[in-house]
Design an enzyme around this catalytic site. Structure first.
Site, PDB file in Angstrom:
ATOM      1  N   TRP A 133      -2.723  -5.586   4.935  1.00  0.00           N
ATOM      2  CA  TRP A 133      -2.044  -3.687   4.856  1.00  0.00           C
ATOM      3  C   TRP A 133      -3.570  -3.331   4.210  1.00  0.00           C
ATOM      4  O   TRP A 133      -4.002  -1.705   4.695  1.00  0.00           O
ATOM      5  CB  TRP A 133      -1.216  -3.875   3.439  1.00  0.00           C
ATOM      6  CG  TRP A 133      -0.065  -4.550   3.515  1.00  0.00           C
ATOM      7  CD1 TRP A 133       0.576  -5.502   3.404  1.00  0.00           C
ATOM      8  CD2 TRP A 133       1.022  -3.401   4.769  1.00  0.00           C
ATOM      9  NE1 TRP A 133       2.212  -5.218   3.815  1.00  0.00           N
ATOM     10  CE2 TRP A 133       2.811  -4.724   4.553  1.00  0.00           C
ATOM     11  CE3 TRP A 133       0.954  -2.776   5.685  1.00  0.00           C
ATOM     12  CZ2 TRP A 133       3.190  -4.601   6.056  1.00  0.00           C
ATOM     13  CZ3 TRP A 133       1.835  -2.911   6.515  1.00  0.00           C
ATOM     14  CH2 TRP A 133       3.314  -3.753   6.826  1.00  0.00           C
TER      15      TRP A 133
ATOM     16  N   ASP B 176      -3.141   1.012  -3.044  1.00  0.00           N
ATOM     17  CA  ASP B 176      -1.503   1.367  -2.522  1.00  0.00           C
ATOM     18  C   ASP B 176      -0.856   0.790  -3.205  1.00  0.00           C
ATOM     19  O   ASP B 176      -1.520  -0.970  -3.572  1.00  0.00           O
ATOM     20  CB  ASP B 176      -1.634   0.111  -1.684  1.00  0.00           C
ATOM     21  CG  ASP B 176      -0.644   0.732  -0.309  1.00  0.00           C
ATOM     22  OD1 ASP B 176       1.074   0.352  -1.249  1.00  0.00           O
ATOM     23  OD2 ASP B 176      -0.714  -0.402   0.822  1.00  0.00           O
TER      24      ASP B 176
ATOM     25  N   LYS C  15       9.997  -1.941  -1.986  1.00  0.00           N
ATOM     26  CA  LYS C  15       9.827  -3.256  -2.475  1.00  0.00           C
ATOM     27  C   LYS C  15      10.607  -2.820  -3.839  1.00  0.00           C
ATOM     28  O   LYS C  15      11.183  -3.829  -4.142  1.00  0.00           O
ATOM     29  CB  LYS C  15       8.639  -3.289  -2.694  1.00  0.00           C
ATOM     30  CG  LYS C  15       7.948  -3.580  -1.446  1.00  0.00           C
ATOM     31  CD  LYS C  15       7.939  -2.823   0.359  1.00  0.00           C
ATOM     32  CE  LYS C  15       7.298  -2.962   0.783  1.00  0.00           C
ATOM     33  NZ  LYS C  15       6.338  -3.554   1.550  1.00  0.00           N
TER      34      LYS C  15
HETATM   35  C1  LIG Z   1       5.384  -2.532   2.455  1.00  0.00           C
HETATM   36  C2  LIG Z   1       3.506  -2.472   2.515  1.00  0.00           C
HETATM   37  C3  LIG Z   1       3.158  -1.752   3.114  1.00  0.00           C
HETATM   38  C4  LIG Z   1       4.260  -0.918   4.291  1.00  0.00           C
HETATM   39  O1  LIG Z   1       4.874   0.002   4.508  1.00  0.00           O
HETATM   40  P1  LIG Z   1       5.985   0.812   4.737  1.00  0.00           P
HETATM   41  O2  LIG Z   1       6.586   1.555   4.191  1.00  0.00           O
HETATM   42  O3  LIG Z   1       6.726  -0.068   5.840  1.00  0.00           O
HETATM   43  O4  LIG Z   1       4.716   1.805   5.719  1.00  0.00           O
HETATM   44  C5  LIG Z   1       2.200  -0.985   2.545  1.00  0.00           C
HETATM   45  N1  LIG Z   1       1.388  -1.421   2.193  1.00  0.00           N
HETATM   46  C6  LIG Z   1       1.736  -2.638   1.288  1.00  0.00           C
HETATM   47  C7  LIG Z   1       0.562  -3.410  -0.186  1.00  0.00           C
HETATM   48  C8  LIG Z   1       3.366  -2.934   1.260  1.00  0.00           C
HETATM   49  O5  LIG Z   1       3.946  -3.944   0.748  1.00  0.00           O
END
Ligand SMILES: *Cc1c(COP(=O)(O)O)cnc(C)c1O
Length: 367
Positions: free
Chosen positions: A101, A170, A194
């Protein structure tokens, strides 16, 4: 049918009590005679729902008053581009590269910045640790980290000191898994699927002084933080149903003792599982101590022959699924297995997984 233990990395397991409320309120939410799915986002029935979710999130994360909370669409992946579009003043930014990511975020930043400095990286050893990054200095518009790396299973234990440079993180796969000092960040963002809600809503927590109105006119209306901040996330139709479910999840988090309660629950689960892996002569964790995620735990067996390992892993995943333990396949970049044990995963789920693993190891000896 009885419910399984779902170890999916996302979308992921939700508290059963939340799903029960969803079911109960499906046809008639709070005496309105409507499902939340059917409500106008501008109606008197929906207004308290979205306002309540923001208030609960502010309380549970102790979000200071000078931060806006936005409920957006497009996932965390859209934030990879929105952040540089909205925060760009100069021509330099700094990113830590700790996984899949992070890399995607870096690639998007490169569309907007001629200099994207990778100030720390764990690529040299397959992203199995968090690199040392004590201090970042320079004329950067911001510094970006991925606080919890969902695929590789690492987590930042110590935040870098970025001085007056805004720190952006993030937190998709660790939001509300433990207390976090929001005031240390300029901007935090998380796809909800998540730890918070079903897929479809993305939370952005942004310090007000970073929301600019003087952006270049080339930045589209929908991709400007000021558009959503000025309109209480109601410039257009927000993802009304996932926001409602998030409210129910936040009620559940509060009942469990808030962020502190989540930490206690998550540390207990993760310690149990890492201790099992560290003391096993059949399985091992892939991530170094000191960098380990509370949420996503990749592991391998001791089978080192790649072909045999692939067969063994497949067998593990399918037999686990047959035993009611689903979505344990590792990401193809790490191999092996991965157990995502988000907030809603119970200690009983982790215990059931360990019992299965012990049985599997006995039945499938590796020479
Ligand atoms: C799942 C995830 C993403 C992507 O998320 P989307 O909502 O599918 O765009 C980005 N960063 C992290 C750390 C993730 O776990």
């Amino acid at each position: 049918m009885s419910r399984v233990f779902n170890f999916s990395a996302g979308p992921s397991t939700l508290p059963e009590s939340v799903l029960e409320i969803c079911a109960k309120e499906m046809l008639d939410c709070h005496g309105t005679g409507q499902s939340v799915m059917e409500m106008s986002h501008r109606s008197a029935a929906y207004k308290p729902i979205i306002e309540g979710v923001e208030a609960k999130l502010r309380e549970l994360m102790s979000i200071p008053d000078n931060y806006k909370v936005l409920f957006l669409q497009g996932g965390a992946s859209t934030q990879f581009a929105m952040i540089p579009m909205n925060l760009k003043k100069g021509d330099k930014v700094a990113y830590a590269d700790t996984g899949v990511w992070s890399k995607k975020a870096i690639e998007e930043a490169r569309r907007f910045y001629s200099t994207v400095d990778v100030v720390a990286s764990s690529r040299d050893r397959g992203c199995c640790y968090i690199p040392k990054l004590d201090k970042v200095e320079g004329d950067y518009d911001y510094v970006h980290i991925t606080l919890n790396n969902t695929i590789f299973g690492t987590k930042w234990e110590h935040l870098p000191d970025t001085g007056t440079i805004p720190l952006v993180a993030d937190i998709s796969s660790c939001i509300l898994s433990e207390p976090l000092d929001v005031s240390k960040f300029g901007l935090l963002y998380a796809g909800a699927q998540k730890n918070l809600a079903p897929a479809g809503v993305t939370v952005v927590i942004v310090r007000e002084d970073l929301i600019r109105e003087d952006l270049p006119s080339s930045v589209p209306t929908m991709l400007r933080y000021d558009t959503h901040a000025k309109n209480g996330s109601m410039f257009n139709t927000p993802p009304t149903y996932p926001i409602y479910v998030m409210g129910l999840v936040l009620d559940w988090v509060k009942e469990q003792g808030g962020a502190e309660g989540m930490k206690k629950r998550n540390v207990e689960k993760a310690e149990l599982f890492y201790n099992y892996l560290d003391n096993s002569d059949y399985y091992h964790a892939t991530v170094e101590k000191g960098s380990r995620s509370l949420m996503n735990i990749p592991f391998l067996t001791k089978e080192i022959d790649a072909e045999k390992a692939a067969i063994l892993n497949k067998k593990f995943v399918s037999e686990a699924a047959a035993a009611g333990l689903v979505n344990l396949a590792g990401h193809r970049l790490v191999g092996g297995m991965r157990a995502s044990i988000y907030n809603a995963m119970s200690i009983d789920g982790v215990k059931a997984l360990i019992d299965f693993m012990t049985k599997f190891a006995k039945e499938n000896p590796v020479a």
